[in-house]
Enzyme design. Structure first.
Site, PDB file in Angstrom:
ATOM      1  N   GLU A 172      76.708  55.401  73.106  1.00 37.40           N
ATOM      2  CA  GLU A 172      75.710  56.469  73.113  1.00 37.40           C
ATOM      3  C   GLU A 172      76.246  57.805  73.625  1.00 37.40           C
ATOM      4  O   GLU A 172      75.496  58.612  74.177  1.00 37.40           O
ATOM      5  CB  GLU A 172      74.482  56.023  73.897  1.00 37.40           C
ATOM      6  CG  GLU A 172      73.806  54.822  73.246  1.00 37.40           C
ATOM      7  CD  GLU A 172      72.490  54.413  73.897  1.00 37.40           C
ATOM      8  OE1 GLU A 172      71.993  55.178  74.754  1.00 37.40           O
ATOM      9  OE2 GLU A 172      71.964  53.339  73.550  1.00 37.40           O
ATOM     10  N   HIS A 411      58.164  44.194  70.679  1.00 37.76           N
ATOM     11  CA  HIS A 411      59.257  44.786  71.448  1.00 37.76           C
ATOM     12  C   HIS A 411      59.685  43.803  72.529  1.00 37.76           C
ATOM     13  O   HIS A 411      58.871  43.328  73.312  1.00 37.76           O
ATOM     14  CB  HIS A 411      58.836  46.107  72.094  1.00 37.76           C
ATOM     15  CG  HIS A 411      59.960  46.771  72.825  1.00 37.76           C
ATOM     16  ND1 HIS A 411      59.957  46.978  74.186  1.00 37.76           N
ATOM     17  CD2 HIS A 411      61.145  47.262  72.386  1.00 37.76           C
ATOM     18  CE1 HIS A 411      61.080  47.577  74.550  1.00 37.76           C
ATOM     19  NE2 HIS A 411      61.815  47.756  73.480  1.00 37.76           N
ATOM     20  N   GLU A 413      62.451  43.996  75.362  1.00 37.38           N
ATOM     21  CA  GLU A 413      63.523  44.542  76.196  1.00 37.38           C
ATOM     22  C   GLU A 413      64.023  43.431  77.107  1.00 37.38           C
ATOM     23  O   GLU A 413      63.229  42.709  77.706  1.00 37.38           O
ATOM     24  CB  GLU A 413      63.021  45.728  77.020  1.00 37.38           C
ATOM     25  CG  GLU A 413      64.033  46.268  78.023  1.00 37.38           C
ATOM     26  CD  GLU A 413      65.339  46.711  77.377  1.00 37.38           C
ATOM     27  OE1 GLU A 413      66.382  46.175  77.789  1.00 37.38           O
ATOM     28  OE2 GLU A 413      65.309  47.565  76.473  1.00 37.38           O
ATOM     29  N   GLU A 500      70.472  50.527  66.971  1.00 39.82           N
ATOM     30  CA  GLU A 500      70.721  51.829  67.575  1.00 39.82           C
ATOM     31  C   GLU A 500      72.235  52.033  67.644  1.00 39.82           C
ATOM     32  O   GLU A 500      72.836  52.598  66.752  1.00 39.82           O
ATOM     33  CB  GLU A 500      70.074  51.878  68.955  1.00 39.82           C
ATOM     34  CG  GLU A 500      70.070  53.252  69.593  1.00 39.82           C
ATOM     35  CD  GLU A 500      69.459  53.211  70.970  1.00 39.82           C
ATOM     36  OE1 GLU A 500      68.768  54.169  71.330  1.00 39.82           O
ATOM     37  OE2 GLU A 500      69.701  52.230  71.706  1.00 39.82           O
ATOM     38  N   GLU A 506      66.226  60.174  71.009  1.00 35.54           N
ATOM     39  CA  GLU A 506      65.591  60.041  72.320  1.00 35.54           C
ATOM     40  C   GLU A 506      66.295  60.843  73.407  1.00 35.54           C
ATOM     41  O   GLU A 506      65.687  61.199  74.422  1.00 35.54           O
ATOM     42  CB  GLU A 506      65.553  58.571  72.734  1.00 35.54           C
ATOM     43  CG  GLU A 506      66.923  57.957  72.946  1.00 35.54           C
ATOM     44  CD  GLU A 506      66.852  56.458  73.190  1.00 35.54           C
ATOM     45  OE1 GLU A 506      67.624  55.983  74.023  1.00 35.54           O
ATOM     46  OE2 GLU A 506      66.033  55.786  72.552  1.00 35.54           O
TER      47      GLU A 506
END
Length: 701
Positions: A172, A411, A413, A500, A506
């Site tokens: 990232e 979702h 996580e 991702e 984001e």
């Protein structure tokens, strides 16, 4: 034993050298050719040429094994096999209705002086080369440990590179553009305080896909395909000779891979062209992956979706129901903070919005218990994947969504605790089946458990595959966040819709964001391996973060529309808040119209770090959609519509930057115009700094 005369020894050595010194084996397809040979000391060596020009000069291959640290020399060539493959296959979803797989294959069967066997398989396509190592079943090699892979890429010079640091735990970072001689990831890593987990041990390591451009205009992309049961490959740069060496992600014992013959590595890929557009059009990485085992794939459906995600990113709400894990009342119940976004009434609002505008899904993050205790804690058993918070009535929400024709997206996580997730995986997926969730967004923010493992190491690579396998079993589509970067596995596992594995939109919410050239680099790097969940479509580009009033998305609104075409994903988020779309219904129309599944794709123009323009044909229809984006520089894009069906008229709606638009000073200024076009039309689009344009082209009745 009968003694051997010195003359006999000399003769045998001479004959051995003659065998090793014979001309290299060579295969080619179009402008690309590959040469393979064995050096005098028994090192396997390959070279790649493009139209007779050196691309990868002779480079060595092999391994350092725990049981044999010299498993990169002392080889002899036993035999070699060749074959030609030319086939066409139909993807379940994607950028094309069919894909041609055409290559020449050379398999070199090698024997090491220890008696161990190794095969190296090369496939040469018209746009590049893939090769991998295969360890046949043999008595001399069963279970073994790879300490290092010795694959090298000897380049021809000091090429321009588009790179991020070779980090074991994240992809990232913002991209740096520099010459190879200027690569030093240490200051980049130190400055990246907006990334949760960073693990870089080599300041000269860069991640793949690595995009390169030579001084004389050749484009080279180095990556891998079909990453399974093996760590991700990064690259170490030797600046003295511009040689790249494979750098595998280790485990806690600094071992790279634990294998059991018969076994093979992922494919190492080198794509080459003198046209940047042909790099983006390549399907070689996808072709190097195996087809799916299952034939029942009708349940896999691309879709667009909305969700409560952006309101939490921008501080309007929270993932956590309570502020602290020990914030409980006298009865031991969590005390609500009043800002929890995943509540029944709010989720119904998103369901209504999706139903009104023909958007297929709603993703809800923060619905399940554990968010008070998740961030930054290296622990197990944080989340419960079947237990909602008290204000999230899953039965009511499921029933309401079904009545509106909308599907809910799960979702999960994990906070990096992959062990905990695997223990609950069957339960979690059965829960999704029970309530009709066809897809899940997984997340791995945090340090990995088992402790000592990394996001991109062998154990986690296998974990991601186990999740995909369970998804195939339970008919669940997967969108993974914080995984290893993709390598074309969506062919083998068509339920692997997106991930991702890069710096997404984001980062505009909680950090200094992405520079305007970021989205012009992503297609040449991260997107080479597969679709990305970039979360485009932000309309309120300034003033969305109350705690940081000067923060902005480094993009114009028209560029946010264009990203739905230039950054491909079969599951696209409509990422902004409903009220921001309702304030600009004319621009929102493009998001409503643009598909997520395609019959054809044309890369019209591209230059890494500068601009990208792509046209795509809607699946099953004669409609086309175009996205054009630029970096921080304004430019004019000339688009020839010769891909349209000849003799047909179309209505084109052009969503473009207003004359006053600028990503920094006036990002939300846009204009919309309509015109009749045909295959002879050429459009000229003025893209603002950091801007773009999006076009829908619908066949006239």
């Amino acid at each position: 034993m009968k003694p051997v005369k010195t003359g006999t020894i000399a003769l045998l050595l001479f004959l051995s050298l003659i065998v090793r010194a014979k001309p290299p084996l060579e295969i080619s397809r179009g402008p690309v050719s590959l040469q393979f040979s064995i050096t005098e000391d028994g090192k396997p060596v390959y070279a790649i040429l493009y139209n007779g020009r050196d691309v990868v000069k002779p480079s060595t291959l092999g391994f350092m094994l725990e049981s044999d640290s010299l498993f990169y020399k002392g080889f002899s060539l036993i035999s070699a096999d060749r074959k030609t493959v030319d086939e066409t296959w139909v993807p379940v979803w994607g950028e094309y209705s069919s894909i041609r797989n055409n290559y020449e294959q050379l398999t070199a069967h090698l024997k090491h002086r220890s008696g161990k066997l190794l095969d190296i398989v090369f496939r040469v396509f018209a746009d590049g080369v893939g090769f991998r190592y295969e360890f046949p079943k043999q008595t001399g090699l069963t279970y073994f440990v790879v300490k290092d892979e010795c694959t090298q890429f000897q380049l021809t010079g000091n090429h321009k590179a588009f790179w991020i640091p070779g980090d074991f735990d994240t992809n990232e970072y913002a991209y740096t553009t520099s010459l190879l001689s200027e690569v030093n990831n240490a200051p980049v890593v130190r400055a990246a305080t907006d990334i949760a987990v960073r693990t870089v041990t080599d300041s000269l390591a860069v991640q793949t896909p690595l995009m390169l451009k030579t001084a004389d205009g050749l484009y080279i992309n180095i990556h891998e395909a079909a990453l399974l049961n093996y760590p991700a490959m990064q690259l170490h740069i030797d600046k003295s000779g511009f040689k790249l060496s494979s750098n595998l992600v280790p485990d806690a014992y600094n071992n790279k891979a634990y294998l059991h013959a018969p076994e093979h590595t992922p494919w190492r890929t080198v794509l080459i062209s003198d046209k940047a557009t042909e790099i983006l059009a390549s399907k070689t990485i996808l072709n190097l992956n195996d087809p799916p085992a299952s034939t029942d794939l009708s349940w896999i459906k691309p879709m667009k979706f909305v969700g409560v995600w952006w309101e939490m990113q921008t501080g309007k709400g929270t993932w956590n129901y309570s502020d602290y894990p020990d914030s409980t009342d006298a009865h031991g119940q969590l005390i609500p903070n009043g800002r929890h976004s995943a509540n029944t009434a709010n989720v119904k609002r998103y369901i209504d919005f999706a139903a009104q505008h023909g958007i297929g899904g709603v993703l809800v993050e923060g619905w399940n218990r554990g968010w008070e205790d998740w961030f930054g804690n290296w622990k197990e058993n944080v989340f419960d994947f079947v237990r909602p918070y008290p204000d999230f009535d899953i039965k009511e929400i499921t029933s309401y969504a079904r009545s509106k024709g909308v599907q809910m997206i799960m979702h999960n996580e994990t906070s990096g605790s992959a062990t905990s997730y695997e223990r609950q995986l069957d339960t979690a997926f059965r829960f999704m089946q029970q309530f009709g969730y066809p897809a899940v967004k997984t997340g791995y923010v945090g340090r990995i458990v088992p402790r000592g493992e990394h996001h991109d190491g062998q154990w986690m690579v296998s974990h991601y595959e186990r999740v995909l396998q369970q998804g195939m079993k339970y008919h669940i589509m997967v969108d993974a966040h914080e995984p290893a970067r993709p390598t074309g596995l969506q062919r083998t596992y068509p339920n692997f819709m997106a991930c991702e594995a890069a710096r997404g939109n984001e980062y505009h919410a909680f950090s200094n964001g992405n520079q305007p050239d970021h989205e012009t680099i992503l297609p040449f790097t991260r997107l080479m391996g597969g679709p990305m969940d970039y979360t485009p479509g932000i309309f309120k580009l300034k003033g969305y973060a109350p705690w940081a009033p000067d923060r902005s998305v480094h993009s114009t609104l028209a560029k946010q529309l264009a990203l739905y075409v230039t950054i491909y994903s079969p599951v696209e988020m409509v990422a902004d808040l409903p009220e921001n779309y309702e304030a600009k219904p004319d621009a929102f129309q493009f998001i409503k119209d643009v598909p997520v599944d395609w019959d054809d794709t044309k890369i019209l123009e591209a230059e890494p770090g500068d601009y990208v323009t792509i046209a795509r044909k809607e699946k099953g229809k004669n409609n086309w959609f175009i996205g054009a984006i630029t970096d921080e520089n304004a430019r004019t894009a000339g688009i020839q519509l010769n891909f349209l069906q000849k003799g047909k008229k179309y209505k084109a709606v052009i969503y473009e930057d207003a004359k006053s638009a600028h990503w920094k000073t006036n990002p939300e200024a846009y204009a919309i115009r309509s015109m009749t076009v045909d295959s002879n039309t050429k459009l000229l689009l003025s893209l603002a700094p950091g801007g773009g344009a999006a076009i829908s082209i619908m066949q006239s009745e």
